[in-house]
Scaffold this active site. Structure first.
Site, PDB file in Angstrom:
ATOM      1  N   HIS A  13       0.727  -1.049   0.205  1.00 36.31           N
ATOM      2  CA  HIS A  13      -0.095   0.100  -0.026  1.00 36.31           C
ATOM      3  C   HIS A  13       0.878   1.335  -0.062  1.00 36.31           C
ATOM      4  CE1 HIS A  13      -3.222   2.625   2.085  1.00 36.31           C
ATOM      5  NE2 HIS A  13      -3.669   2.447   0.851  1.00 36.31           N
ATOM      6  N   GLU A  41       0.784  -0.635  -4.807  1.00 32.92           N
ATOM      7  CA  GLU A  41      -0.309   0.499  -5.016  1.00 32.92           C
ATOM      8  C   GLU A  41       0.006   1.663  -5.006  1.00 32.92           C
ATOM      9  OE1 GLU A  41      -3.777   2.708  -3.323  1.00 32.92           O
ATOM     10  OE2 GLU A  41      -1.924   2.065  -2.621  1.00 32.92           O
ATOM     11  N   ASP A  59      -0.993   6.097  -5.772  1.00 27.19           N
ATOM     12  CA  ASP A  59      -2.114   7.074  -6.035  1.00 27.19           C
ATOM     13  C   ASP A  59      -1.692   8.103  -7.114  1.00 27.19           C
ATOM     14  OD1 ASP A  59      -4.101   6.106  -3.755  1.00 27.19           O
ATOM     15  OD2 ASP A  59      -2.162   6.583  -2.730  1.00 27.19           O
ATOM     16  N   HIS A  93      -1.563  10.604  -2.083  1.00 26.97           N
ATOM     17  CA  HIS A  93      -2.933  10.129  -1.695  1.00 26.97           C
ATOM     18  C   HIS A  93      -3.962  11.347  -1.221  1.00 26.97           C
ATOM     19  CE1 HIS A  93      -5.837   8.836   1.118  1.00 26.97           C
ATOM     20  NE2 HIS A  93      -5.828   7.750   0.292  1.00 26.97           N
ATOM     21  N   GLU A 115      -4.315   3.716  -8.399  1.00 27.69           N
ATOM     22  CA  GLU A 115      -5.552   4.328  -8.097  1.00 27.69           C
ATOM     23  C   GLU A 115      -5.613   5.597  -8.632  1.00 27.69           C
ATOM     24  OE1 GLU A 115      -8.292   5.760  -4.108  1.00 27.69           O
ATOM     25  OE2 GLU A 115      -6.729   4.184  -3.820  1.00 27.69           O
TER      26      GLU A 115
END
Length: 269
Positions: free
Chosen positions: A37, A66, A68, A81, A134
């Site tokens: 993450h 992962e 952003d 993020h 994301e």
């Protein structure tokens, strides 16, 4: 008899609304796959979330990553993020209020690292591990989706995308159907923090799948709600759990055959 047919019609309508992509089985390749993450970050690693060192460390351990992506004021792609710079940088401004040149002078307080561009992150990873990208919720979701896709088209590595905003998945469904797309979801109470009642109800129950037709569902593993259960039981939709913070929870997630987005520990698997 009329009531029976009305109930049946209602159930069929609901199933139509929440159905995933007809090709969702292609996302099963990520069963029991662990994604770090925002990279491997925290005090144990001396790295900030969503920064180049965190990505490099995850690559060395062989974990997927992962991350952003959002726009700056001048519509450059950066990896960050939050909407605001307050939590990580102590600055009362939003990312989209500053140009990329202005963001270059901003540092993350605990580590002194800089906010990377999407290009810089891709260069560090360079296809070594799969990416789960994301796309953050921004006013121009179509523009962000197009910009991310245009950059990823020339990327040599493996990637999939996800978003809370079904408009993003709708764009990929229409313009880049070859890209695996995941719908992020959580319980209604969590979604209501940033949405009204009607939209939060639709998002938490995946009624927006009629727009996005996702290939996988990325669900909050730390709360209980019905939508992931129905997706798994009725459609056998590939699933991705977030955010997994213990080996015990990871084992439960993998036992169900789901992928996992983990943080705060290093999986033994």
């Amino acid at each position: 008899m009329i009531i029976f047919w009305l109930i049946l019609a209602f159930l069929l309508l609901v199933l139509f609304l929440i159905a995933p992509s007809p090709k969702c089985s292609r996302a099963r390749q990520y069963r029991e796959k662990a994604f770090a993450h925002r990279g491997l970050h925290g005090s144990n690693y001396g790295a900030a979330e969503n920064c180049l060192k965190a990505f490099s460390l995850a690559c060395k351990q062989g974990y997927g990553i992962e991350l952003d992506v959002r726009f700056t004021k001048d519509r450059r792609l950066v990896v960050f993020h939050d909407d605001s710079l307050k939590r990580l940088c102590g600055m009362n401004a939003n990312v989209d209020q500053l140009t990329l040149d202005e963001l270059r002078s901003v540092v993350i307080r605990e580590t002194g690292e800089r906010i990377p561009t999407f290009d810089e992150a891709l260069l560090v990873v360079n296809g070594r591990v799969p990416l789960l990208v994301e796309l953050k919720n921004v006013p121009d979701m179509d523009g962000l989706s197009q910009a991310v896709y245009q950059r990823l088209k020339t990327y040599p590595g493996e990637y999939i995308i996800e978003s809370f905003n079904p408009k993003c998945l709708r764009w990929f469904r229409k313009h880049a159907p070859e890209v695996l797309r995941g719908q992020l979801t959580t319980c209604e109470k969590e979604v209501q923090k940033s949405h009204g009642f009607l939209l939060s109800f639709c998002l938490s129950n995946l009624l927006t799948n009629v727009i996005s037709r996702p290939d996988f569902i990325a669900y909050n593993a730390n709360v209980s709600f019905l939508a992931p259960v129905l997706q798994r039981a009725i459609f056998r939709t590939p699933m991705m759990a977030w955010t997994v913070r213990s080996e015990d929870l990871l084992n439960k997630v993998f036992l169900r055959g789901d992928g996992a987005i983990f943080e705060d520990f290093r999986p033994k698997t």
